[in-house]
Scaffold this motif. Structure first.
Motif, mmCIF file in Angstrom:
data_model
loop_
_atom_site.group_PDB
_atom_site.id
_atom_site.type_symbol
_atom_site.label_atom_id
_atom_site.label_comp_id
_atom_site.label_asym_id
_atom_site.label_seq_id
_atom_site.Cartn_x
_atom_site.Cartn_y
_atom_site.Cartn_z
ATOM 1 N N GLY A 115 -28.974 75.639 99.552
ATOM 2 C CA GLY A 115 -29.379 74.889 100.400
ATOM 3 C C GLY A 115 -29.794 73.604 100.321
ATOM 4 N N GLY A 116 -30.128 73.126 99.061
ATOM 5 C CA GLY A 116 -30.396 71.765 98.565
ATOM 6 C C GLY A 116 -29.234 70.656 98.706
ATOM 7 N N SER A 117 -29.716 69.643 98.343
ATOM 8 C CA SER A 117 -28.805 68.560 97.961
ATOM 9 C C SER A 117 -28.678 67.844 96.856
ATOM 10 C CB SER A 117 -29.274 67.362 99.301
ATOM 11 O OG SER A 117 -29.538 68.086 100.625
ATOM 12 N N LEU A 118 -27.631 67.270 96.594
ATOM 13 C CA LEU A 118 -27.677 66.202 95.422
ATOM 14 C C LEU A 118 -26.507 65.176 95.782
ATOM 15 C CD1 LEU A 118 -26.867 68.618 92.384
ATOM 16 C CD2 LEU A 118 -29.056 66.937 92.605
ATOM 17 N N ARG A 119 -26.956 64.043 95.056
ATOM 18 C CA ARG A 119 -25.957 62.912 95.249
ATOM 19 C C ARG A 119 -25.293 62.469 93.934
ATOM 20 N NH1 ARG A 119 -26.197 56.852 97.438
ATOM 21 N NH2 ARG A 119 -27.432 56.337 95.496
#
Length: 119
Positions: A15-19
């Motif tokens: 559910g998290g994010s990364l770039r």
């Protein structure tokens, strides 16, 4: 010759994010279609997304549509992969590549960056 260096990988909860970022050397960055691929343990490398040299055209694998966004900044010789709503099945080493044109072969690759999504 183009050298590609990925960064931004890491461990994130589902559910998290990364770039991710991919910095390229050379003065002809805008002439290359740039793409992101990934390889999970025991699996073949698979296409994730790509973007044209101008940034005006993109393509995504069905598995990441609506969750991943590719972009590029030709002034910075960098391509990005914004990933949201991450799933455990997104766990892989992510590679950026440079291709000679939209339908061309990928001729340069980075060393990869690990993305691990925990459940």
């Amino acid at each position: 010759q183009v050298q590609l260096v990925e960064s931004g990988g890491g461990l994130v909860q589902a559910g998290g994010s990364l770039r991710l970022s991919c910095a390229a050397s050379g003065s002809t960055f805008s002439s290359y279609t740039m793409g992101w691929f990934r390889q999970a343990p025991g699996k073949e490398r698979e296409f994730v997304t790509q973007i044209s040299g101008s940034g005006g055209r993109t393509r995504y694998a069905d598995s990441v549509k609506g969750r991943f966004t590719i972009s590029r900044d030709n002034a910075k010789n960098t391509v990005y992969l914004q990933m949201i709503s991450l799933k455990p099945e997104d766990t892989a080493v992510y590679y950026c590549g440079a291709a000679l044109g939209w339908g061309g072969s990928y001729v340069y690759w980075g060393q990869g960056t690990q993305v691990t999504v925990s459940s």
